[in-house]
Design a protein around this motif. Structure first.
Motif, mmCIF file in Angstrom:
data_model
loop_
_atom_site.group_PDB
_atom_site.id
_atom_site.type_symbol
_atom_site.label_atom_id
_atom_site.label_comp_id
_atom_site.label_asym_id
_atom_site.label_seq_id
_atom_site.Cartn_x
_atom_site.Cartn_y
_atom_site.Cartn_z
ATOM 1 N N ILE A 202 21.889 -8.141 -124.289
ATOM 2 C CA ILE A 202 21.645 -8.725 -122.975
ATOM 3 C C ILE A 202 20.516 -7.950 -122.300
ATOM 4 C CG2 ILE A 202 22.728 -9.499 -120.829
ATOM 5 C CD1 ILE A 202 25.446 -8.735 -122.082
ATOM 6 N N TRP A 203 19.535 -8.660 -121.786
ATOM 7 C CA TRP A 203 18.480 -8.024 -121.006
ATOM 8 C C TRP A 203 19.008 -7.706 -119.607
ATOM 9 C CZ3 TRP A 203 14.710 -6.487 -123.936
ATOM 10 C CH2 TRP A 203 14.393 -7.214 -125.088
ATOM 11 N N PRO A 204 18.519 -6.644 -118.971
ATOM 12 C CA PRO A 204 18.990 -6.318 -117.614
ATOM 13 C C PRO A 204 18.881 -7.495 -116.643
ATOM 14 C CG PRO A 204 17.752 -4.476 -118.496
ATOM 15 C CD PRO A 204 17.602 -5.594 -119.490
ATOM 16 N N SER A 205 17.782 -8.232 -116.690
ATOM 17 C CA SER A 205 17.622 -9.366 -115.774
ATOM 18 C C SER A 205 18.657 -10.450 -116.042
ATOM 19 C CB SER A 205 16.217 -9.948 -115.892
ATOM 20 O OG SER A 205 15.943 -10.348 -117.230
ATOM 21 N N GLU A 206 18.994 -10.658 -117.316
ATOM 22 C CA GLU A 206 20.020 -11.636 -117.663
ATOM 23 C C GLU A 206 21.389 -11.167 -117.162
ATOM 24 O OE1 GLU A 206 21.824 -13.918 -121.626
ATOM 25 O OE2 GLU A 206 20.595 -12.111 -121.848
ATOM 26 N N LEU A 207 21.640 -9.883 -117.273
ATOM 27 C CA LEU A 207 22.900 -9.318 -116.788
ATOM 28 C C LEU A 207 23.025 -9.528 -115.278
ATOM 29 C CD1 LEU A 207 25.180 -7.619 -118.273
ATOM 30 C CD2 LEU A 207 24.186 -5.645 -117.117
ATOM 31 N N ASP A 208 21.919 -9.348 -114.570
ATOM 32 C CA ASP A 208 21.945 -9.539 -113.118
ATOM 33 C C ASP A 208 22.281 -10.990 -112.764
ATOM 34 O OD1 ASP A 208 21.208 -6.912 -112.977
ATOM 35 O OD2 ASP A 208 19.126 -7.301 -112.422
ATOM 36 N N LEU A 209 21.753 -11.938 -113.525
ATOM 37 C CA LEU A 209 22.053 -13.352 -113.267
ATOM 38 C C LEU A 209 23.525 -13.648 -113.532
ATOM 39 C CD1 LEU A 209 21.131 -16.159 -112.477
ATOM 40 C CD2 LEU A 209 20.383 -16.527 -114.848
ATOM 41 N N MET A 210 24.090 -13.040 -114.587
ATOM 42 C CA MET A 210 25.521 -13.203 -114.841
ATOM 43 C C MET A 210 26.332 -12.706 -113.645
ATOM 44 S SD MET A 210 25.881 -11.976 -118.809
ATOM 45 C CE MET A 210 25.035 -12.822 -120.144
ATOM 46 N N GLY A 211 25.898 -11.573 -113.095
ATOM 47 C CA GLY A 211 26.578 -11.051 -111.922
ATOM 48 C C GLY A 211 26.487 -11.999 -110.745
ATOM 49 N N GLU A 212 25.306 -12.562 -110.524
ATOM 50 C CA GLU A 212 25.122 -13.490 -109.411
ATOM 51 C C GLU A 212 26.018 -14.716 -109.558
ATOM 52 O OE1 GLU A 212 21.495 -16.142 -107.474
ATOM 53 O OE2 GLU A 212 21.029 -14.354 -108.655
ATOM 54 N N LEU A 213 26.148 -15.223 -110.781
ATOM 55 C CA LEU A 213 26.991 -16.393 -111.020
ATOM 56 C C LEU A 213 28.460 -16.112 -110.685
ATOM 57 C CD1 LEU A 213 25.486 -17.643 -114.408
ATOM 58 C CD2 LEU A 213 25.268 -18.757 -112.175
ATOM 59 N N ALA A 214 28.851 -14.830 -110.792
ATOM 60 C CA ALA A 214 30.242 -14.459 -110.524
ATOM 61 C C ALA A 214 30.453 -13.939 -109.107
ATOM 62 C CB ALA A 214 30.699 -13.405 -111.532
ATOM 63 N N GLY A 215 29.402 -13.965 -108.282
ATOM 64 C CA GLY A 215 29.553 -13.536 -106.892
ATOM 65 C C GLY A 215 29.204 -12.090 -106.632
ATOM 66 N N PHE A 216 28.463 -11.441 -107.560
ATOM 67 C CA PHE A 216 28.079 -10.043 -107.394
ATOM 68 C C PHE A 216 26.615 -9.917 -106.986
ATOM 69 C CE2 PHE A 216 31.568 -9.675 -110.518
ATOM 70 C CZ PHE A 216 32.311 -8.633 -109.980
ATOM 71 N N THR A 217 26.290 -8.800 -106.372
ATOM 72 C CA THR A 217 24.901 -8.399 -106.186
ATOM 73 C C THR A 217 24.724 -7.017 -106.806
ATOM 74 O OG1 THR A 217 25.417 -7.435 -104.007
ATOM 75 C CG2 THR A 217 24.582 -9.692 -104.047
ATOM 76 N N LEU A 218 23.539 -6.775 -107.344
ATOM 77 C CA LEU A 218 23.250 -5.476 -107.947
ATOM 78 C C LEU A 218 23.105 -4.427 -106.856
ATOM 79 C CD1 LEU A 218 22.538 -3.830 -110.540
ATOM 80 C CD2 LEU A 218 20.136 -4.393 -110.056
ATOM 81 N N GLU A 219 23.928 -3.396 -106.922
ATOM 82 C CA GLU A 219 23.882 -2.319 -105.937
ATOM 83 C C GLU A 219 22.983 -1.181 -106.390
ATOM 84 O OE1 GLU A 219 27.339 -0.884 -103.252
ATOM 85 O OE2 GLU A 219 27.423 0.378 -105.047
ATOM 86 N N SER A 220 23.051 -0.825 -107.673
ATOM 87 C CA SER A 220 22.202 0.252 -108.194
ATOM 88 C C SER A 220 22.084 0.137 -109.706
ATOM 89 C CB SER A 220 22.768 1.630 -107.826
ATOM 90 O OG SER A 220 24.005 1.860 -108.496
#
Length: 244
Positions: A202-220
């Motif tokens: 998984i690329w970091p940017s793809e991981l961030d999108l997975m988080g967004e789909l689940a209601g998360f935001t990247l904190e750090s």
């Protein structure tokens, strides 16, 4: 092979390497320190808890830790270190299994999210983390960065570690975003033992999108558990997502 077939009795017996590798104090100490700080006074849940490499010392810090683990032999190894009252474990798939109660922290260490071999399963894992968290809870993912820049044209493998008696290499299927890690251990004779594990990288940017789909935001995002800066040369990252 299915993951529960890979992590069998033999794999569980050879998993722990006390004091060395991922069990070395310089590796394990900062991991536990950071997770304890993130958990605070709340409960923590480890997806793919394994033999308790992280969960047991985290519980010894006073954090109330539970786990989800697919492999029964791995749980049996954990039980030699901590009983069910100290580290409760639900046997099941981290993309769908649930643990009673609410948590302030859910975490996945040492590339474990890549054991889920489809994008849909990985997205489901994020959603399962969100399901267990209270408002403002955090989901922490430790993951390696795919080393595709090391692949010259026509080559499908990279050697990522060598030492006396051991070679680790990865073979890539870039079309399906898959990688198989091969661990070769050998002595003075002609024969070697090999252990293979499949992953979906998984690329970091793809991981961030997975988080967004689940209601998360990247904190750090840092390069390691000590908080080193994440750069284009970093081989792995520790990403902290907060439930919005």
């Amino acid at each position: 092979m299915r993951q529960e077939q890979i992590w069998d009795d033999e794999a569980a017996r050879g998993y722990d390497t006390p004091g060395t590798g991922m069990f070395a104090p310089g590796v394990l100490g900062p991991t536990v320190d950071r997770l304890a700080a993130l958990a605070g006074a709340g409960r923590a849940l480890e997806f793919a808890v394994g033999t308790g490499r992280v969960a047991v010392p985290l519980a010894e810090r006073g954090v109330r830790v539970s786990g989800i683990e697919l492999s029964v032999p791995m749980v049996e190894r954990l039980r030699a270190k901590a009983d069910a009252a100290t580290v409760p474990v639900v046997v099941g798939d981290m993309a769908g299994a649930t643990v009673p109660g609410e948590f302030s922290l859910v975490y996945l260490v040492y590339n474990a999210i890549a054991n889920l071999l489809s994008q849909a399963e990985q997205v489901a894992c994020f959603r399962n983390a969100a399901r267990h968290l209270g408002p403002g809870g955090r989901f922490v993912v430790e993951l390696w960065v795919p080393e595709l820049r090391k692949l010259p044209p026509g080559q499908q493998a990279t050697v990522w570690h060598t030492e006396a008696g051991y070679i680790g290499l990865d073979t890539y299927d870039v079309l399906r975003q898959r990688v198989v890690s091969h661990h070769f251990r050998f002595g003075d004779g002609r024969e070697a033992r090999v252990f293979r594990t499949p992953h979906r990288y998984i690329w970091p940017s793809e991981l961030d999108l997975m988080g967004e789909l689940a209601g998360f935001t990247l904190e750090s995002r840092h390069a390691d558990w000590t908080g080193a800066e994440f750069t284009e040369e970093s081989r792995s990252h520790v990403s902290v997502y907060r439930l919005t």
